[in-house]
Design an enzyme around this catalytic site. Structure first.
Site, PDB file in Angstrom:
ATOM      1  CE  LYS A  48      30.867 -26.601 132.793  1.00  0.00           C
ATOM      2  NZ  LYS A  48      31.755 -25.489 133.057  1.00  0.00           N
TER       3      LYS A  48
ATOM      4  CG  HIS B 127      28.697 -34.462 153.439  1.00  0.00           C
ATOM      5  ND1 HIS B 127      29.286 -35.114 152.381  1.00  0.00           N
ATOM      6  CD2 HIS B 127      27.619 -33.824 152.909  1.00  0.00           C
ATOM      7  CE1 HIS B 127      28.599 -34.891 151.267  1.00  0.00           C
ATOM      8  NE2 HIS B 127      27.576 -34.120 151.565  1.00  0.00           N
TER       9      HIS B 127
ATOM     10  CE  LYS C 162      28.377 -30.202 145.063  1.00  0.00           C
ATOM     11  NZ  LYS C 162      26.936 -30.668 145.035  1.00  0.00           N
TER      12      LYS C 162
HETATM   13  N1  LIG Z   1      27.888 -40.059 137.735  1.00  0.00           N
HETATM   14  C1  LIG Z   1      28.745 -39.079 137.990  1.00  0.00           C
HETATM   15  N2  LIG Z   1      29.953 -39.076 137.376  1.00  0.00           N
HETATM   16  C2  LIG Z   1      30.836 -38.069 137.607  1.00  0.00           C
HETATM   17  N3  LIG Z   1      30.587 -37.014 138.422  1.00  0.00           N
HETATM   18  C3  LIG Z   1      29.395 -36.985 139.050  1.00  0.00           C
HETATM   19  C4  LIG Z   1      28.427 -38.009 138.876  1.00  0.00           C
HETATM   20  N4  LIG Z   1      27.353 -37.690 139.635  1.00  0.00           N
HETATM   21  C5  LIG Z   1      27.635 -36.516 140.237  1.00  0.00           C
HETATM   22  N5  LIG Z   1      28.853 -36.090 139.885  1.00  0.00           N
HETATM   23  C6  LIG Z   1      29.510 -34.842 140.276  1.00  0.00           C
HETATM   24  O1  LIG Z   1      29.861 -34.890 141.664  1.00  0.00           O
HETATM   25  C7  LIG Z   1      29.766 -33.560 142.200  1.00  0.00           C
HETATM   26  C8  LIG Z   1      28.754 -33.545 143.329  1.00  0.00           C
HETATM   27  O2  LIG Z   1      29.363 -34.155 144.440  1.00  0.00           O
HETATM   28  P1  LIG Z   1      28.523 -34.800 145.611  1.00  0.00           P
HETATM   29  O3  LIG Z   1      27.591 -35.801 145.052  1.00  0.00           O
HETATM   30  O4  LIG Z   1      29.503 -35.259 146.626  1.00  0.00           O
HETATM   31  O5  LIG Z   1      27.702 -33.544 146.154  1.00  0.00           O
HETATM   32  S1  LIG Z   1      26.991 -33.440 147.585  1.00  0.00           S
HETATM   33  O6  LIG Z   1      28.018 -33.117 148.568  1.00  0.00           O
HETATM   34  O7  LIG Z   1      26.334 -34.708 147.870  1.00  0.00           O
HETATM   35  O8  LIG Z   1      26.024 -32.318 147.412  1.00  0.00           O
HETATM   36  C9  LIG Z   1      29.349 -32.653 141.064  1.00  0.00           C
HETATM   37  O9  LIG Z   1      30.565 -32.208 140.475  1.00  0.00           O
HETATM   38  P2  LIG Z   1      30.680 -30.862 139.595  1.00  0.00           P
HETATM   39  O10 LIG Z   1      30.026 -31.184 138.288  1.00  0.00           O
HETATM   40  O11 LIG Z   1      32.166 -30.647 139.455  1.00  0.00           O
HETATM   41  O12 LIG Z   1      30.013 -29.770 140.344  1.00  0.00           O
HETATM   42  C10 LIG Z   1      28.600 -33.634 140.176  1.00  0.00           C
HETATM   43  O13 LIG Z   1      28.448 -33.208 138.841  1.00  0.00           O
END
Ligand SMILES: Nc1ncnc2c1ncn2[C@@H]1O[C@H](COP(=O)(O)OS(=O)(=O)O)[C@@H](OP(=O)(O)O)[C@H]1O
Length: 328
Positions: A290, A138, A84
């Site tokens: 979000k 991870h 995440k």
């Molecule tokens: N393009 C882009 N821009 C900004 N933020 C983004 C983007 N893509 C994914 N996210 C946000 O990243 C969070 C998910 O993290 P991961 O991709 O590491 O998740 S995982 O571990 O692979 O399941 C999760 O954060 P939260 O919204 O706070 O839950 C995603 O919304």
């Protein structure tokens, strides 16, 4: 300062209990003790494989062991994060740079074909891939497949927002984590104890921290990426090598295309995340939730803030890690 910026949730510390002890005569003394009987928070069913807590369904020991035993090659690029922390965003940025702004592949194709999640697919997938081979992991440093010429892109995120994002992920993916009845308070207790998938946030970060300036490591943060996505794209292109940087550096349209494709709202609109098959009950999860910095302020109580901050300061003592997130 954080207090005036967030909704405050005041609650009693659930882990200490006061009681009076008669000392003889009229003397009584109040003691505060750790009250383990209150540690009755809901737990995530996990078992430990190679020192990594993994869920009892969906992720298997065999695939994890297979991932760890993959022999890295000089052409490999690993995107490494604690869960995440911005993995998916970085997966798509890297893929978009290499594929010159092509339309976004589906979430499933990304995670099993283009930038496979090695602990889910196992190492066999690498045989079907052409260089540069891109992987998502991870894993902590010591378990990540290593080659001195392979490239590693590490993304860190502040532990407070990570905790909130991880809570939503763990709660929503029912057939993997079996935590659908868990509350944020339950998850917080799991997170601060490292009783979550992949274990303690800081142990993971500390394993990579000494390598952040290695020539084959690009260390960045989710917050840096959010504050300047264009820098994030150009830094990654430079890191991937001259072939990619040369194509991008004078091509503003290509940079803009990559930024547009990997923008949070665009990814949220275009990509669906379905997890596993549970009979006919294929779970659709709002993965792109979000995408903010600072959302934790709406979720943490003052007590939880203090406890996680203290945990962070203790775990990272003697390092500059807290300086990554100065406003925490
Ligand atoms: N393009 C882009 N821009 C900004 N933020 C983004 C983007 N893509 C994914 N996210 C946000 O990243 C969070 C998910 O993290 P991961 O991709 O590491 O998740 S995982 O571990 O692979 O399941 C999760 O954060 P939260 O919204 O706070 O839950 C995603 O919304």
């Amino acid at each position: 300062m954080y207090k005036c910026m967030r909704k405050r949730r005041s609650r009693q510390n659930t882990n200490t209990k006061s009681f009076d002890l008669k000392m003889g005569g009229k003397n009584t003394k109040t003691f505060k003790i750790q009250d383990d009987s209150k540690n009755t928070h809901k737990k995530i069913p996990l078992h430990t494989v190679e020192g990594i807590p993994i869920p009892t369904s969906f992720f298997t020991p065999e695939k994890l062991q297979s991932a760890i035993s993959y022999k890295a090659t000089p052409e490999d690029v690993f995107i490494v994060t604690y869960p995440k922390c911005g993995t998916t965003w970085m997966q798509y940025i890297v893929w978009e740079i290499i594929n010159e702004g092509a339309p976004l592949p589906s979430f499933d194709d990304m995670n099993v074909k283009y930038v496979p999640f090695l602990e889910l697919t196992g190492r066999e997938i690498a045989e079907t891939m052409k260089p540069p081979k891109l992987f998502k992991v991870h894993l902590p440093y010591h378990l990540t497949p290593h080659h001195p010429e392979a490239k590693y892109i590490f993304v860190a995120r502040n532990p407070f927002d990570c905790c909130v994002s991880f809570y939503n992920h763990t709660k929503k993916i029912k057939n993997c984590y079996h935590f659908e009845d868990g509350t944020f308070d339950d998850f917080f207790e799991c997170f601060i104890r490292g009783e979550v998938h992949y274990g303690d946030f800081f142990d993971h970060l500390l394993s990579w921290w000494p390598h952040r300036q290695d020539p084959n490591v690009l260390f960045t943060t989710y917050e840096e990426m959010k504050s300047n996505p264009e820098n994030a794209v150009t830094n990654v292109a430079k890191f991937l090598g001259n072939d990619y940087w040369e194509k991008l550096k004078d091509d503003k349209d290509l940079v803009d295309k990559i930024l547009e494709n990997t923008d949070f709202n665009n990814m949220k609109e275009k990509l669906q995340y379905n997890i596993g098959q549970d009979g006919d009950n294929d779970q659709k999860v709002e993965f792109f939730r979000k995408g903010q910095v600072g959302e934790w302020k709406e979720n943490f109580s003052d007590e939880q803030y203090r406890r996680l901050k203290k945990h962070m300061m203790q775990k990272t003592e003697g390092t500059d890690i807290p300086k990554l997130w100065k406003d925490l």
